[in-house]
Design a protein around this motif. Structure first.
Motif, PDB file in Angstrom:
ATOM      1  N   LEU A 107       0.813  -1.147   0.126  1.00  0.00           N
ATOM      2  CA  LEU A 107      -0.100  -0.116   0.068  1.00  0.00           C
ATOM      3  C   LEU A 107       0.838   1.496   0.106  1.00  0.00           C
ATOM      4  CD1 LEU A 107      -2.731   1.372   0.201  1.00  0.00           C
ATOM      5  CD2 LEU A 107      -2.641   1.192   2.736  1.00  0.00           C
ATOM      6  N   VAL A 108       2.003   1.245   0.873  1.00  0.00           N
ATOM      7  CA  VAL A 108       2.736   2.633   1.183  1.00  0.00           C
ATOM      8  C   VAL A 108       3.355   2.626  -0.367  1.00  0.00           C
ATOM      9  CG1 VAL A 108       4.748   3.686   2.247  1.00  0.00           C
ATOM     10  CG2 VAL A 108       2.886   2.278   3.534  1.00  0.00           C
ATOM     11  N   ASP A 109       4.028   1.618  -0.784  1.00  0.00           N
ATOM     12  CA  ASP A 109       4.764   1.709  -1.892  1.00  0.00           C
ATOM     13  C   ASP A 109       3.758   2.329  -3.176  1.00  0.00           C
ATOM     14  OD1 ASP A 109       7.168   1.287  -3.538  1.00  0.00           O
ATOM     15  OD2 ASP A 109       6.331  -0.245  -4.416  1.00  0.00           O
ATOM     16  N   ALA A 110       2.658   1.727  -3.463  1.00  0.00           N
ATOM     17  CA  ALA A 110       1.700   2.108  -4.298  1.00  0.00           C
ATOM     18  C   ALA A 110       1.427   3.487  -4.501  1.00  0.00           C
ATOM     19  CB  ALA A 110       0.431   1.254  -4.333  1.00  0.00           C
ATOM     20  N   LEU A 111       1.276   3.887  -3.021  1.00  0.00           N
ATOM     21  CA  LEU A 111       0.773   5.206  -2.929  1.00  0.00           C
ATOM     22  C   LEU A 111       2.021   6.324  -3.225  1.00  0.00           C
ATOM     23  CD1 LEU A 111      -1.681   5.410   0.366  1.00  0.00           C
ATOM     24  CD2 LEU A 111      -2.279   5.231  -2.008  1.00  0.00           C
ATOM     25  N   ALA A 112       3.201   5.778  -2.852  1.00  0.00           N
ATOM     26  CA  ALA A 112       4.178   6.706  -2.936  1.00  0.00           C
ATOM     27  C   ALA A 112       4.852   6.983  -4.446  1.00  0.00           C
ATOM     28  CB  ALA A 112       5.487   5.899  -1.940  1.00  0.00           C
ATOM     29  N   ARG A 113       4.338   5.946  -5.088  1.00  0.00           N
ATOM     30  CA  ARG A 113       4.473   6.017  -6.569  1.00  0.00           C
ATOM     31  C   ARG A 113       3.620   6.924  -7.454  1.00  0.00           C
ATOM     32  NH1 ARG A 113       4.580   1.436  -8.824  1.00  0.00           N
ATOM     33  NH2 ARG A 113       4.126   0.136  -7.042  1.00  0.00           N
ATOM     34  N   MET A 114       2.487   7.350  -6.838  1.00  0.00           N
ATOM     35  CA  MET A 114       1.320   8.001  -7.779  1.00  0.00           C
ATOM     36  C   MET A 114       2.055   9.364  -7.617  1.00  0.00           C
ATOM     37  SD  MET A 114      -2.127   6.606  -5.937  1.00  0.00           S
ATOM     38  CE  MET A 114      -2.620   5.047  -6.118  1.00  0.00           C
ATOM     39  N   ARG A 115       1.449   9.814  -8.671  1.00  0.00           N
ATOM     40  CA  ARG A 115       1.952  11.506  -8.994  1.00  0.00           C
ATOM     41  C   ARG A 115       1.660  12.302  -7.672  1.00  0.00           C
ATOM     42  NH1 ARG A 115       0.111  13.827 -13.971  1.00  0.00           N
ATOM     43  NH2 ARG A 115      -0.388  11.646 -14.473  1.00  0.00           N
ATOM     44  N   GLU A 116       0.558  12.272  -7.193  1.00  0.00           N
ATOM     45  CA  GLU A 116      -0.036  13.172  -6.157  1.00  0.00           C
ATOM     46  C   GLU A 116       0.599  12.797  -4.894  1.00  0.00           C
ATOM     47  OE1 GLU A 116      -2.061  11.001  -7.432  1.00  0.00           O
ATOM     48  OE2 GLU A 116      -2.231  12.043  -9.416  1.00  0.00           O
ATOM     49  N   ASN A 117       1.695  11.977  -4.694  1.00  0.00           N
ATOM     50  CA  ASN A 117       1.986  11.425  -3.326  1.00  0.00           C
ATOM     51  C   ASN A 117       2.219  12.314  -2.339  1.00  0.00           C
ATOM     52  OD1 ASN A 117       4.667  11.803  -3.043  1.00  0.00           O
ATOM     53  ND2 ASN A 117       5.072  10.382  -4.993  1.00  0.00           N
ATOM     54  N   ASP A 118       2.737  13.547  -2.610  1.00  0.00           N
ATOM     55  CA  ASP A 118       3.010  14.454  -1.626  1.00  0.00           C
ATOM     56  C   ASP A 118       1.749  15.010  -0.702  1.00  0.00           C
ATOM     57  OD1 ASP A 118       5.440  14.543  -1.594  1.00  0.00           O
ATOM     58  OD2 ASP A 118       5.633  16.699  -2.750  1.00  0.00           O
ATOM     59  N   GLU A 119       0.424  15.167  -1.801  1.00  0.00           N
ATOM     60  CA  GLU A 119      -0.850  15.453  -1.083  1.00  0.00           C
ATOM     61  C   GLU A 119      -1.275  14.231  -0.349  1.00  0.00           C
ATOM     62  OE1 GLU A 119      -3.554  16.382  -3.811  1.00  0.00           O
ATOM     63  OE2 GLU A 119      -4.678  17.879  -2.321  1.00  0.00           O
ATOM     64  N   ILE A 120      -0.947  12.967  -0.982  1.00  0.00           N
ATOM     65  CA  ILE A 120      -1.923  11.892  -0.285  1.00  0.00           C
ATOM     66  C   ILE A 120      -1.138  11.755   1.067  1.00  0.00           C
ATOM     67  CG2 ILE A 120      -1.951   9.318  -0.251  1.00  0.00           C
ATOM     68  CD1 ILE A 120      -1.983   9.468  -3.205  1.00  0.00           C
ATOM     69  N   PHE A 121       0.107  11.788   1.313  1.00  0.00           N
ATOM     70  CA  PHE A 121       0.815  11.548   2.459  1.00  0.00           C
ATOM     71  C   PHE A 121       0.719  12.668   3.675  1.00  0.00           C
ATOM     72  CE2 PHE A 121       3.169   8.653   0.229  1.00  0.00           C
ATOM     73  CZ  PHE A 121       2.925   7.149   0.907  1.00  0.00           C
ATOM     74  N   ARG A 122       0.384  13.931   3.074  1.00  0.00           N
ATOM     75  CA  ARG A 122       0.114  15.058   3.778  1.00  0.00           C
ATOM     76  C   ARG A 122      -1.194  14.992   4.606  1.00  0.00           C
ATOM     77  NH1 ARG A 122      -0.516  19.735   0.393  1.00  0.00           N
ATOM     78  NH2 ARG A 122       1.574  19.164  -0.476  1.00  0.00           N
ATOM     79  N   TYR A 123      -2.241  14.430   3.980  1.00  0.00           N
ATOM     80  CA  TYR A 123      -3.572  14.166   4.713  1.00  0.00           C
ATOM     81  C   TYR A 123      -3.563  12.782   5.320  1.00  0.00           C
ATOM     82  CZ  TYR A 123      -4.752  18.301   2.499  1.00  0.00           C
ATOM     83  OH  TYR A 123      -4.431  19.831   2.109  1.00  0.00           O
ATOM     84  N   ALA A 124      -2.614  12.061   5.239  1.00  0.00           N
ATOM     85  CA  ALA A 124      -2.668  10.667   5.926  1.00  0.00           C
ATOM     86  C   ALA A 124      -2.385  10.765   7.274  1.00  0.00           C
ATOM     87  CB  ALA A 124      -1.860   9.657   5.330  1.00  0.00           C
ATOM     88  N   ALA A 125      -3.558  10.246   7.903  1.00  0.00           N
ATOM     89  CA  ALA A 125      -3.368  10.463   9.483  1.00  0.00           C
ATOM     90  C   ALA A 125      -4.069   9.098  10.045  1.00  0.00           C
ATOM     91  CB  ALA A 125      -3.987  11.591  10.098  1.00  0.00           C
ATOM     92  N   GLY A 126      -4.185   9.066  11.340  1.00  0.00           N
ATOM     93  CA  GLY A 126      -5.176   8.232  11.917  1.00  0.00           C
ATOM     94  C   GLY A 126      -4.885   6.566  11.379  1.00  0.00           C
ATOM     95  N   GLY A 127      -5.987   6.356  10.839  1.00  0.00           N
ATOM     96  CA  GLY A 127      -6.200   4.986  10.457  1.00  0.00           C
ATOM     97  C   GLY A 127      -4.943   4.529   9.254  1.00  0.00           C
ATOM     98  N   PHE A 128      -4.686   5.233   8.751  1.00  0.00           N
ATOM     99  CA  PHE A 128      -3.547   5.178   7.580  1.00  0.00           C
ATOM    100  C   PHE A 128      -2.158   4.809   8.392  1.00  0.00           C
ATOM    101  CE2 PHE A 128       0.130   6.265   4.858  1.00  0.00           C
ATOM    102  CZ  PHE A 128      -0.336   5.744   3.830  1.00  0.00           C
ATOM    103  N   ARG A 129      -1.850   5.853   9.342  1.00  0.00           N
ATOM    104  CA  ARG A 129      -0.629   5.819  10.049  1.00  0.00           C
ATOM    105  C   ARG A 129      -0.531   4.364  10.876  1.00  0.00           C
ATOM    106  NH1 ARG A 129       2.144  10.214  11.311  1.00  0.00           N
ATOM    107  NH2 ARG A 129       3.760   9.822  13.004  1.00  0.00           N
ATOM    108  N   ASP A 130      -1.782   4.153  11.578  1.00  0.00           N
ATOM    109  CA  ASP A 130      -1.782   2.748  12.227  1.00  0.00           C
ATOM    110  C   ASP A 130      -1.460   1.820  11.445  1.00  0.00           C
ATOM    111  OD1 ASP A 130      -2.365   4.307  14.363  1.00  0.00           O
ATOM    112  OD2 ASP A 130      -4.444   3.756  14.639  1.00  0.00           O
ATOM    113  N   PHE A 131      -2.379   1.535  10.321  1.00  0.00           N
ATOM    114  CA  PHE A 131      -2.119   0.541   9.293  1.00  0.00           C
ATOM    115  C   PHE A 131      -0.739   0.384   8.718  1.00  0.00           C
ATOM    116  CE2 PHE A 131      -2.896  -1.467   4.987  1.00  0.00           C
ATOM    117  CZ  PHE A 131      -3.483  -2.736   5.641  1.00  0.00           C
ATOM    118  N   THR A 132      -0.203   1.280   8.438  1.00  0.00           N
ATOM    119  CA  THR A 132       1.293   1.367   7.473  1.00  0.00           C
ATOM    120  C   THR A 132       2.421   1.228   8.521  1.00  0.00           C
ATOM    121  OG1 THR A 132       1.100   3.803   7.461  1.00  0.00           O
ATOM    122  CG2 THR A 132      -0.128   2.260   5.617  1.00  0.00           C
TER     123      THR A 132
END
Ligand SMILES: NC(=O)c1ccc[n+]([C@@H]2O[C@H](COP(=O)([O-])OP(=O)(O)OC[C@H]3O[C@@H](n4cnc5c(N)ncnc54)[C@H](OP(=O)(O)O)[C@@H]3O)[C@@H](O)[C@H]2O)c1
Length: 298
Positions: A197-222
């Motif tokens: 999941l983290v690798d797939a999101l990190a390779r997306m073009r908008e990854n800066d924005e994705i990770f900027r808004y990633a919190a809570g569940g995403f943080r726990d899960f990853t």
């Protein structure tokens, strides 16, 4: 009491075992072994080990207990290096996350699995590595699975079980192949999901924005995607058969979920989510409640 403990691989797992045995007052001397002088010097400075050697054969000389906690890819070379250097009555055990590969490595190195070698796996860990991450309470209320073989000497098995109980762990035994299947489902698959999941999101073009808004569940899960990449590469390769099967059936489940969402089938979605919630509440929370929140399971 262990007179002399040799720890090959003084990282999170090996360092925590040495610290726990020291805290319990159940070990005399601890000899560490690894490749990097900096890690071993730090281990000595922290009081985790008394002295060290870079030579695995030298490190095990005179030890009554040998604990091997190197990545799985280094197991066979370690067995080969200690062959013929052990005390006759020495008990050898390991903390490797896959047991079939450790048994195969032992056969390759020794010709057969030594009767005083007890394969084991502490179901405890964090996403950090190195001796600086080790702590004496890591194994408190954690399970340790031992996978003895038909020829394992009962007193060697008892000694290893005693050692882990001294560290606060609950010891269970399991067949080697069963261990690898269970761990593929409960530990190895979740790590693949987090890494994937983290690798797939990190390779997306908008990854800066994705990770900027990633919190809570995403943080726990990853969080487990921060685990040691070398260790996880070795686990995947060592358990490729069981893990491959798990990944295949899980991707079928995901394809089914995607279909259900595509159809807008809310009834089926509710069914899946309610079944999953009930299963998690019943099994996982029950297990986690008994455990300490800090030390994460591998
Ligand atoms: N972390 C977990 O959550 C967890 C849980 C249960 C079981 N395990 C298992 O425990 C073992 C150790 O994991 P860990 O988390 O303690 O890792 P770690 O903190 O990275 O420690 C591994 C140690 O092994 C040494 N090492 C690494 N590569 C080596 C090589 N090629 N030859 C000889 N020594 C080597 C390292 O020291 P140098 O680099 O100085 O050699 C290091 O001290 C692995 O087999 C893993 O599968 C891990």
């Amino acid at each position: 009491m262990i007179e002399r403990l040799a720890v090959i691989g003084v990282g999170l797992i090996g360092g925590s075992l040495a610290r726990a045995l020291r805290a319990a007052g159940e070990v005399g001397e601890v000899v560490g072994c690894g490749r990097s002088a900096a890690n071993l010097e730090l281990a000595a400075k922290l009081g985790v080990i008394d002295r060290f050697s870079h030579d695995q054969g030298e490190a095990v000389a005179g030890a009554d207990m040998v604990f091997i906690a190197v990545p799985l890819g280094a197991m066979q070379a370690t067995f080969t290096a200690i062959k013929g250097r052990l005390r006759d009555d020495a008990v050898v055990t390991d903390g490797g996350s896959v047991k079939g590969s450790v048994v195969a490595d032992a056969v390759a190195a020794f010709g057969s699995v030594p009767r005083r070698l007890v394969p084991g796996h502490p179901i405890a860990g964090t996403e950090r590595s190195g001796v600086e991450s080790s702590f004496p309470e890591l194994y408190h209320n954690r399970r340790v699975i031992l996978t003895p073989l038909a020829g394992t000497e009962p007193d060697a098995l008892d000694r290893v079980a005693w050692m882990w109980r001294t560290c606060g762990a609950q010891v269970t035994s399991m067949d080697v192949a069963h261990h690898d299947e269970v761990l593929a489902a409960t530990s190895h698959l979740p790590h693949m999901l987090a890494y994937g999941l983290v690798d797939a999101l990190a390779r997306m073009r908008e990854n800066d924005e994705i990770f900027r808004y990633a919190a809570g569940g995403f943080r726990d899960f990853t969080r487990i995607a921060s685990s040691n990449p070398v260790m996880w590469r070795d686990i995947c390769i060592a358990n490729r058969e069981a893990l491959g099967g798990m990944l295949k059936s899980f991707s079928d489940e995901m394809a089914d979920l995607a279909d259900t969402i595509g159809r807008g089938d809310g009834e089926h979605l509710l069914e899946v989510f309610e079944r999953a919630k009930a299963a998690r509440d019943r099994y996982v929370d029950g297990i986690f409640e008994q455990a300490e929140p800090e030390a994460d399971r591998e």
